[in-house]
Scaffold this active site. Structure first.
Site, PDB file in Angstrom:
ATOM      1  CE  LYS A   1     -67.745 -55.449  58.994  1.00 39.57           C
ATOM      2  NZ  LYS A   1     -66.858 -54.739  58.073  1.00 39.57           N
TER       3      LYS A   1
ATOM      4  CD  GLU B   1     -54.901 -46.216  57.432  1.00 37.24           C
ATOM      5  OE1 GLU B   1     -54.413 -46.206  58.564  1.00 37.24           O
ATOM      6  OE2 GLU B   1     -54.732 -47.158  56.631  1.00 37.24           O
TER       7      GLU B   1
ATOM      8  CD  GLU C   1     -54.969 -54.670  61.500  1.00 40.63           C
ATOM      9  OE1 GLU C   1     -55.119 -55.678  62.215  1.00 40.63           O
ATOM     10  OE2 GLU C   1     -55.043 -54.687  60.268  1.00 40.63           O
TER      11      GLU C   1
ATOM     12  CG  LEU D   1     -33.953 -50.275  62.799  1.00 40.23           C
ATOM     13  CD1 LEU D   1     -32.756 -49.484  63.337  1.00 40.23           C
ATOM     14  CD2 LEU D   1     -33.680 -50.710  61.343  1.00 40.23           C
TER      15      LEU D   1
ATOM     16  N   GLY E   1     -36.725 -60.493  62.474  1.00 42.92           N
ATOM     17  CA  GLY E   1     -37.572 -61.651  62.728  1.00 42.92           C
ATOM     18  C   GLY E   1     -37.979 -62.310  61.426  1.00 42.92           C
TER      19      GLY E   1
ATOM     20  N   GLY F   1     -46.132 -58.766  58.093  1.00 38.64           N
ATOM     21  CA  GLY F   1     -47.379 -59.309  57.540  1.00 38.64           C
ATOM     22  C   GLY F   1     -48.457 -58.260  57.691  1.00 38.64           C
TER      23      GLY F   1
ATOM     24  CB  CYS G   1     -50.960 -52.094  55.881  1.00 43.76           C
ATOM     25  SG  CYS G   1     -52.514 -51.854  56.747  1.00 43.76           S
TER      26      CYS G   1
ATOM     27  NE  ARG H   1     -57.076 -58.262  57.024  1.00 45.41           N
ATOM     28  CZ  ARG H   1     -57.614 -57.057  56.960  1.00 45.41           C
ATOM     29  NH1 ARG H   1     -58.062 -56.601  55.799  1.00 45.41           N
ATOM     30  NH2 ARG H   1     -57.707 -56.297  58.031  1.00 45.41           N
TER      31      ARG H   1
HETATM   32  C1  UGA Z   1     -48.923 -50.318  59.240  1.00 41.20           C
HETATM   33  C2  UGA Z   1     -48.269 -48.950  59.511  1.00 41.20           C
HETATM   34  O1  UGA Z   1     -47.406 -49.034  60.637  1.00 41.20           O
HETATM   35  C3  UGA Z   1     -49.326 -47.876  59.746  1.00 41.20           C
HETATM   36  O2  UGA Z   1     -48.702 -46.609  59.846  1.00 41.20           O
HETATM   37  C4  UGA Z   1     -50.285 -47.857  58.544  1.00 41.20           C
HETATM   38  O3  UGA Z   1     -51.312 -46.911  58.723  1.00 41.20           O
HETATM   39  C5  UGA Z   1     -50.907 -49.225  58.380  1.00 41.20           C
HETATM   40  O4  UGA Z   1     -49.861 -50.197  58.164  1.00 41.20           O
HETATM   41  C6  UGA Z   1     -51.819 -49.162  57.179  1.00 41.20           C
HETATM   42  O5  UGA Z   1     -51.343 -48.935  56.070  1.00 41.20           O
HETATM   43  O6  UGA Z   1     -53.040 -49.186  57.365  1.00 41.20           O
HETATM   44  P1  UGA Z   1     -49.892 -52.286  60.774  1.00 41.20           P
HETATM   45  O7  UGA Z   1     -49.988 -53.085  59.505  1.00 41.20           O
HETATM   46  O8  UGA Z   1     -51.031 -52.267  61.707  1.00 41.20           O
HETATM   47  O9  UGA Z   1     -49.588 -50.733  60.425  1.00 41.20           O
HETATM   48  O10 UGA Z   1     -48.686 -52.892  61.569  1.00 41.20           O
HETATM   49  P2  UGA Z   1     -47.219 -52.491  62.082  1.00 41.20           P
HETATM   50  O11 UGA Z   1     -47.258 -52.339  63.544  1.00 41.20           O
HETATM   51  O12 UGA Z   1     -46.646 -51.378  61.300  1.00 41.20           O
HETATM   52  O13 UGA Z   1     -46.439 -53.848  61.741  1.00 41.20           O
HETATM   53  C7  UGA Z   1     -46.440 -54.407  60.433  1.00 41.20           C
HETATM   54  C8  UGA Z   1     -45.637 -55.686  60.396  1.00 41.20           C
HETATM   55  O14 UGA Z   1     -44.259 -55.403  60.495  1.00 41.20           O
HETATM   56  C9  UGA Z   1     -45.953 -56.672  61.508  1.00 41.20           C
HETATM   57  O15 UGA Z   1     -46.033 -57.972  60.964  1.00 41.20           O
HETATM   58  C10 UGA Z   1     -44.766 -56.554  62.455  1.00 41.20           C
HETATM   59  O16 UGA Z   1     -44.519 -57.737  63.156  1.00 41.20           O
HETATM   60  C11 UGA Z   1     -43.649 -56.241  61.454  1.00 41.20           C
HETATM   61  N1  UGA Z   1     -42.513 -55.534  62.064  1.00 41.20           N
HETATM   62  C12 UGA Z   1     -42.676 -54.274  62.545  1.00 41.20           C
HETATM   63  C13 UGA Z   1     -41.283 -56.142  62.094  1.00 41.20           C
HETATM   64  O17 UGA Z   1     -41.113 -57.292  61.641  1.00 41.20           O
HETATM   65  N2  UGA Z   1     -40.224 -55.463  62.627  1.00 41.20           N
HETATM   66  C14 UGA Z   1     -40.348 -54.217  63.129  1.00 41.20           C
HETATM   67  O18 UGA Z   1     -39.330 -53.646  63.587  1.00 41.20           O
HETATM   68  C15 UGA Z   1     -41.613 -53.600  63.088  1.00 41.20           C
END
Ligand code: UGA
Length: 462
Positions: free
Chosen positions: A63, A178, A182, A277, A280, A284, A287, A354
């Protein structure tokens, strides 16, 4: 009413929120970031881009070599440009700890190693513990240890009493969770809603605050346990919103309402807000699933039954199975059919699989006997014993009786669905697990369209 001075003091005790940190003119901090995973790499690269002198440390020499050559180890929009710039202007370097930790410890040293989920649902802190022990043993001058890894409430207190109190030099501890998504991590770094810092050391707080002087965001300063809790509570709350809207979507399916209208309608209430909101097949990623389970674990450990959170997790586990349940009902001989799974990553703009719903859906379909064909535009590294992996969406749809959209990649949204129909076998059913397609377009193309709580979509209740 006259408020006595000491009462006034009591009233003002608690977290402090300031607008910006002040930066000393020309101040450059010597920063070390340990761990070049997704959080560590983004932190290191962005801090270097702000002009700080940054050394990123990782135990993996491959890496380190790749990053030193200017090629990012993660798929993240904008990261490679900043990586190359930091390497070129000398503010950023990568190394392994093979020559010992002492020379690597910066004035401010971030710990950003992984805290994966242990078998019992707790956060596995073995990497954090090892790094903290190494740093405490090697330190030969005072420094500030900033915890960026997501660690359960109470970890900071344990680290301080177990490791830092015995060190030969003073080591201050600051929790700095943080909030990077992603696929948007670089943008989120610069445009965050808040920066949270937790410590009982005011000069360490001020020093870390200064690192973020170029970021226009409110700073919340609080104690360590509260900062740690803010991280978990934020992810748990967002997960709760998702599971809540998914339950409402399932109810919409049962009663004939439309989740798109319902989400819009409730999101217009500024107290609720429109974000998270989108109904689906559930959340996943690395986090939400991990952090909700770890928070539940830590609550149980502390004698508290977090009933709401348990339900949020349960709803999410069930939600991802809906496409398989509905397909099996709609196509009784599914075990003799080809099913296309469109999307592997847990969301678009990332190759991260993941805890992605597809990872559970594919084996479930295969166990039922279906011939499963999988396509994802980016996520390529997942081993797929149960399915055939193809290079284009058309190969996936060719001869498929059904397709499940598991990730809302723009490619699927903008697909020529008439062409798709001409390649698919009857009943040409598309289960839109992300409510991201235009149902009218698919129906007009002769496709049987199923979605999660959408009016006009083929209905099937759980
Ligand atoms: C999430 C948080 O949004 C970040 O603030 C946090 O820093 C991060 O985890 C972490 O703890 O490191 P992330 O896992 O990258 O970020 O993804 P999100 O964009 O938040 O989406 C998470 C999941 O929720 C995805 O599978 C997405 O499809 C789903 N989702 C999101 C829904 O099913 N509906 C929604 O309205 C929004």
């Amino acid at each position: 009413m006259v408020i006595a001075c000491d009462t006034l003091l009591l009233l003002t005790v608690g977290p402090t929120v300031s607008k910006r940190c002040l930066k000393e003119e020309g101040h450059v901090a010597r920063v070390t970031v340990i761990g070049t995973g997704y959080v560590g790499l983004v932190s290191g690269v962005c801090l270097a881009n702000s002009g700080h002198d940054v050394t990123c440390v990782d135990i993996d020499p491959a890496k380190v070599a790749q990053l030193t050559s200017g090629r990012s180890t993660i798929y993240e929009p904008g990261i490679e440009e900043l990586l190359v710039a930091g390497l070129a202007n000398g503010t950023l370097r990568f190394t392994t700890p093979s020559d010992g930790w002492a020379p690597l410890i910066g004035d401010i040293t971030f710990v950003a190693v992984g805290t994966p989920m242990a078998a019992n649902g707790a956060a596995d802190l073995s990497q954090v513990r090892a790094v903290v022990a190494d740093l405490a043993a090697a330190a030969d001058r005072p420094f500030i240890l900033v915890m960026k890894s997501t660690v359960p409430p109470g970890t900071g207190a344990t680290v301080k009493s177990r490791n830092l109190s015995d060190a030969a030099v003073p080591i201050a501890y600051v929790s700095n969770p943080e909030f990077l998504r992603e696929g948007h991590a670089v943008a989120d770094w610069y445009h965050t809603d808040r920066i949270v810092l937790g410590s009982d050391d005011s000069s360490a707080l001020a020093a870390v605050c200064e690192l973020y002087a170029d970021i226009d965001a409110p700073i919340l300063e609080t104690d360590t346990a509260s900062a740690e809790t803010i991280k978990y509570a934020s992810n748990a709350f967002l997960s709760t919103k998702i599971s809540f809207i998914n339950e409402i979507a399932n109810l919409c399916d049962a009663i004939g309402a439309d989740i798109d209208s319902v989400s819009t309608g409730i999101g217009m209430d500024t107290r609720i807000g429109p974000a998270f909101l989108k109904a689906g097949i559930g959340y996943g990623g690395s986090c939400f699933p991990k952090d909700t389970r770890a928070l539940d674990f830590i609550a149980t450990l502390n004698g508290y039954q977090f009933t709401l959170l348990k339900s949020v997790i349960e709803v999410n586990n069930r939600q991802r199975l809906l496409p398989v349940i509905h397909l099996a009902r709609a196509i009784p001989d599914l075990h003799e059919r080809t099913v296309a799974v469109l999307g592997l990553s847990f969301k678009p703009d990332t190759d991260d699989v993941r805890e992605a719903p597809a990872v559970d859906i594919v084996p479930l379909l295969a166990e039922g006997g279906a011939n499963v064909v999988v396509y994802d535009p980016i996520a390529a590294h997942i081993p797929l014993e149960d399915a055939t992996r193809v290079a284009t969406v058309w190969e996936a749809l060719d001869g498929a009786s059904a397709a499940i959209v598991t990730t809302e990649w723009p490619e699927f949204r903008d697909l020529d669905w008439a062409r798709a129909r001409s390649m698919m076998h009857d009943p040409a059913l598309v289960y839109d697990g992300r409510n991201c397609l235009d149902g009218d377009t698919l129906r007009a193309a002769g496709i049987e369209y199923m979605a999660v709580g959408r009016q006009g979509a083929h209905r099937a209740s759980i």
